[in-house]
Motif scaffolding. Structure first.
Motif, PDB file in Angstrom:
ATOM      1  N   ALA A 109      16.928   0.505   3.482  1.00 39.32           N
ATOM      2  CA  ALA A 109      18.054   1.366   3.852  1.00 39.32           C
ATOM      3  C   ALA A 109      18.833   0.778   5.022  1.00 39.32           C
ATOM      4  O   ALA A 109      20.075   0.795   5.029  1.00 39.32           O
ATOM      5  N   ALA A 110      18.118   0.246   6.001  1.00 44.81           N
ATOM      6  CA  ALA A 110      18.780  -0.334   7.169  1.00 44.81           C
ATOM      7  C   ALA A 110      19.591  -1.574   6.801  1.00 44.81           C
ATOM      8  O   ALA A 110      20.611  -1.871   7.437  1.00 44.81           O
ATOM      9  N   ALA A 111      19.139  -2.289   5.761  1.00 46.02           N
ATOM     10  CA  ALA A 111      19.835  -3.503   5.325  1.00 46.02           C
ATOM     11  C   ALA A 111      20.929  -3.215   4.304  1.00 46.02           C
ATOM     12  O   ALA A 111      21.660  -4.123   3.902  1.00 46.02           O
ATOM     13  N   GLY A 112      21.038  -1.962   3.854  1.00 47.04           N
ATOM     14  CA  GLY A 112      22.066  -1.606   2.890  1.00 47.04           C
ATOM     15  C   GLY A 112      21.764  -2.017   1.467  1.00 47.04           C
ATOM     16  O   GLY A 112      22.670  -2.186   0.655  1.00 47.04           O
ATOM     17  N   VAL A 113      20.465  -2.174   1.141  1.00 49.90           N
ATOM     18  CA  VAL A 113      20.087  -2.506  -0.235  1.00 49.90           C
ATOM     19  C   VAL A 113      19.290  -1.347  -0.824  1.00 49.90           C
ATOM     20  O   VAL A 113      18.717  -0.521  -0.102  1.00 49.90           O
ATOM     21  N   ALA A 114      19.243  -1.282  -2.138  1.00 52.61           N
ATOM     22  CA  ALA A 114      18.466  -0.244  -2.807  1.00 52.61           C
ATOM     23  C   ALA A 114      16.980  -0.486  -2.594  1.00 52.61           C
ATOM     24  O   ALA A 114      16.522  -1.632  -2.584  1.00 52.61           O
ATOM     25  N   GLY A 115      16.239   0.587  -2.430  1.00 58.40           N
ATOM     26  CA  GLY A 115      14.797   0.495  -2.306  1.00 58.40           C
ATOM     27  C   GLY A 115      14.109   1.167  -3.476  1.00 58.40           C
ATOM     28  O   GLY A 115      14.487   2.271  -3.865  1.00 58.40           O
ATOM     29  N   ILE A 116      13.120   0.494  -4.043  1.00 61.21           N
ATOM     30  CA  ILE A 116      12.280   1.091  -5.080  1.00 61.21           C
ATOM     31  C   ILE A 116      10.866   1.172  -4.523  1.00 61.21           C
ATOM     32  O   ILE A 116      10.245   0.148  -4.225  1.00 61.21           O
ATOM     33  N   GLY A 117      10.379   2.391  -4.362  1.00 59.97           N
ATOM     34  CA  GLY A 117       9.030   2.588  -3.861  1.00 59.97           C
ATOM     35  C   GLY A 117       8.036   2.607  -5.000  1.00 59.97           C
ATOM     36  O   GLY A 117       8.353   3.021  -6.121  1.00 59.97           O
ATOM     37  N   VAL A 118       6.799   2.153  -4.723  1.00 61.91           N
ATOM     38  CA  VAL A 118       5.761   2.141  -5.744  1.00 61.91           C
ATOM     39  C   VAL A 118       4.650   3.100  -5.329  1.00 61.91           C
ATOM     40  O   VAL A 118       4.291   3.195  -4.160  1.00 61.91           O
ATOM     41  N   GLY A 119       4.095   3.788  -6.321  1.00 64.47           N
ATOM     42  CA  GLY A 119       3.125   4.828  -6.047  1.00 64.47           C
ATOM     43  C   GLY A 119       1.689   4.386  -6.031  1.00 64.47           C
ATOM     44  O   GLY A 119       0.801   5.208  -5.830  1.00 64.47           O
ATOM     45  N   TRP A 120       1.427   3.097  -6.236  1.00 61.37           N
ATOM     46  CA  TRP A 120       0.043   2.628  -6.300  1.00 61.37           C
ATOM     47  C   TRP A 120      -0.427   1.974  -4.997  1.00 61.37           C
ATOM     48  O   TRP A 120      -1.524   1.452  -4.929  1.00 61.37           O
ATOM     49  N   GLY A 121       0.403   2.020  -3.956  1.00 63.79           N
ATOM     50  CA  GLY A 121       0.088   1.301  -2.725  1.00 63.79           C
ATOM     51  C   GLY A 121      -0.573   2.141  -1.661  1.00 63.79           C
ATOM     52  O   GLY A 121      -1.338   3.064  -1.944  1.00 63.79           O
ATOM     53  N   TYR A 122      -0.241   1.839  -0.383  1.00 66.84           N
ATOM     54  CA  TYR A 122      -1.017   2.338   0.747  1.00 66.84           C
ATOM     55  C   TYR A 122      -0.377   3.498   1.503  1.00 66.84           C
ATOM     56  O   TYR A 122      -0.997   4.049   2.409  1.00 66.84           O
ATOM     57  N   HIS A 123       0.841   3.864   1.176  1.00 63.66           N
ATOM     58  CA  HIS A 123       1.451   5.062   1.735  1.00 63.66           C
ATOM     59  C   HIS A 123       1.618   6.099   0.631  1.00 63.66           C
ATOM     60  O   HIS A 123       1.844   5.751  -0.539  1.00 63.66           O
ATOM     61  N   GLU A 124       1.507   7.356   1.001  1.00 63.99           N
ATOM     62  CA  GLU A 124       1.764   8.429   0.024  1.00 63.99           C
ATOM     63  C   GLU A 124       3.228   8.366  -0.416  1.00 63.99           C
ATOM     64  O   GLU A 124       4.110   8.013   0.365  1.00 63.99           O
ATOM     65  N   THR A 125       3.483   8.711  -1.657  1.00 61.19           N
ATOM     66  CA  THR A 125       4.858   8.661  -2.155  1.00 61.19           C
ATOM     67  C   THR A 125       5.776   9.609  -1.391  1.00 61.19           C
ATOM     68  O   THR A 125       6.983   9.390  -1.323  1.00 61.19           O
ATOM     69  N   SER A 126       5.196  10.646  -0.793  1.00 54.12           N
ATOM     70  CA  SER A 126       6.005  11.575  -0.006  1.00 54.12           C
ATOM     71  C   SER A 126       6.618  10.899   1.209  1.00 54.12           C
ATOM     72  O   SER A 126       7.608  11.391   1.766  1.00 54.12           O
ATOM     73  N   ALA A 127       6.036   9.760   1.632  1.00 60.57           N
ATOM     74  CA  ALA A 127       6.563   9.038   2.785  1.00 60.57           C
ATOM     75  C   ALA A 127       7.726   8.114   2.411  1.00 60.57           C
ATOM     76  O   ALA A 127       8.391   7.571   3.289  1.00 60.57           O
ATOM     77  N   LEU A 128       7.986   7.957   1.113  1.00 56.71           N
ATOM     78  CA  LEU A 128       8.990   6.995   0.654  1.00 56.71           C
ATOM     79  C   LEU A 128      10.346   7.671   0.458  1.00 56.71           C
ATOM     80  O   LEU A 128      11.044   7.430  -0.530  1.00 56.71           O
ATOM     81  N   SER A 129      10.740   8.482   1.403  1.00 59.39           N
ATOM     82  CA  SER A 129      11.946   9.301   1.249  1.00 59.39           C
ATOM     83  C   SER A 129      13.225   8.477   1.203  1.00 59.39           C
ATOM     84  O   SER A 129      14.237   8.939   0.675  1.00 59.39           O
ATOM     85  N   ALA A 130      13.194   7.267   1.751  1.00 57.57           N
ATOM     86  CA  ALA A 130      14.395   6.433   1.749  1.00 57.57           C
ATOM     87  C   ALA A 130      14.570   5.656   0.447  1.00 57.57           C
ATOM     88  O   ALA A 130      15.582   4.965   0.272  1.00 57.57           O
ATOM     89  N   ALA A 131      13.621   5.765  -0.460  1.00 60.16           N
ATOM     90  CA  ALA A 131      13.690   5.030  -1.728  1.00 60.16           C
ATOM     91  C   ALA A 131      14.709   5.645  -2.671  1.00 60.16           C
ATOM     92  O   ALA A 131      14.865   6.868  -2.717  1.00 60.16           O
ATOM     93  N   ARG A 132      15.381   4.801  -3.433  1.00 68.22           N
ATOM     94  CA  ARG A 132      16.273   5.309  -4.475  1.00 68.22           C
ATOM     95  C   ARG A 132      15.475   5.771  -5.689  1.00 68.22           C
ATOM     96  O   ARG A 132      15.841   6.738  -6.363  1.00 68.22           O
ATOM     97  N   HIS A 133      14.388   5.074  -5.984  1.00 66.47           N
ATOM     98  CA  HIS A 133      13.475   5.444  -7.057  1.00 66.47           C
ATOM     99  C   HIS A 133      12.052   5.248  -6.552  1.00 66.47           C
ATOM    100  O   HIS A 133      11.798   4.384  -5.708  1.00 66.47           O
ATOM    101  N   VAL A 134      11.127   6.022  -7.075  1.00 68.44           N
ATOM    102  CA  VAL A 134       9.696   5.805  -6.859  1.00 68.44           C
ATOM    103  C   VAL A 134       9.050   5.724  -8.236  1.00 68.44           C
ATOM    104  O   VAL A 134       9.260   6.605  -9.083  1.00 68.44           O
ATOM    105  N   VAL A 135       8.287   4.671  -8.471  1.00 69.27           N
ATOM    106  CA  VAL A 135       7.689   4.442  -9.788  1.00 69.27           C
ATOM    107  C   VAL A 135       6.168   4.407  -9.663  1.00 69.27           C
ATOM    108  O   VAL A 135       5.624   4.135  -8.592  1.00 69.27           O
TER     109      VAL A 135
END
Length: 225
Positions: A181-207
């Motif tokens: 978000a800070a760099a002005g690019v789209a973010g895609i968050g992934v749900g299999w990693g080390y942060h809860e998906t609820s923390a990925l609020s800046a993502a355009r998509h979460v998969v």
């Protein structure tokens, strides 16, 4: 031809290195006579540069102790990785290698990395998994402020000549998505990693899997899935 850039985080996104990370962190703390952080606390700092990570884990410690913890972590990490090998200590998540190979086959898609790893650590991982030549830009903690500062992505864009609107950052932590978000690019968050998906609020998509990731990329960058 309009080039597109797909930037991947590494730990928690492409490879599952949590066992190695937790063991190395435990060794570092125990080496200083300190109680090791909880598993959740250790995983919460994955992606940050080590100096920032140690400050977050132990803010009351003096700078010299945190420096020793950083060195202890590096030593433990390298020791355990050497004992078990890269493929076993940092295995690919299911589908990761296949997706990388498919994306690499597109003439208009460039692949990059933005990771809290050191240059030495990333090089070892690329060598251990046989990924040489896959990534055209590799941004590491040695050369940048810690995530979520946008420096890694800004440098990747500059090196490849790709516009921010034609790039995407893929990662598992809030640091990755906030960096995007800070760099002005789209973010895609992934749900299999080390942060809860609820923390990925800046993502355009979460998969939730790599098949869904390809679908999200098709939407964001018009990459055919």
């Amino acid at each position: 031809m309009q080039l597109k850039l797909v930037i991947f985080d590494v730990d928690g996104t492409l490879v599952d290195s949590q066992g190695l990370i937790i063991e190395a962190m435990n060794l570092a703390f125990e080496g200083e006579g300190l109680a090791a952080p909880s598993r959740a606390d250790t995983l919460s700092i994955v992606g940050l540069s080590l100096d920032v990570a140690m400050f977050k884990l132990l803010p009351e410690a003096d700078a010299k102790l945190r420096e020793r913890l950083v060195e202890g972590y590096k030593h433990g990490y390298m020791l355990r990785r050497a004992e078990t090998g890269v493929a076993q200590s940092s295995p690919f998540f299911a589908g990761a290698r296949d997706v990388l190979q498919r994306l690499h086959a597109y003439d208009d898609v460039l692949l990059g990395v933005a990771t809290g790893k050191s240059r030495r650590g990333l090089d070892k991982l690329i060598e251990g998994h046989g990924l040489e030549g896959l990534f055209v830009t590799t941004q590491v903690a040695d050369d940048h402020p810690s995530k979520p500062h946008p420096s890694m992505i800004a440098t990747a864009l500059a090196e490849t000549g790709v516009e921010a609107r034609d790039a995407v950052m893929i990662g598992d932590t809030s640091y990755d998505m906030d960096m995007a978000a800070a760099a002005g690019v789209a973010g895609i968050g992934v749900g299999w990693g080390y942060h809860e998906t609820s923390a990925l609020s800046a993502a355009r998509h979460v998969v939730e899997n790599f098949a869904a990731l390809e679908g999200a990329l098709a939407q964001v960058l018009e990459i055919s899935s």
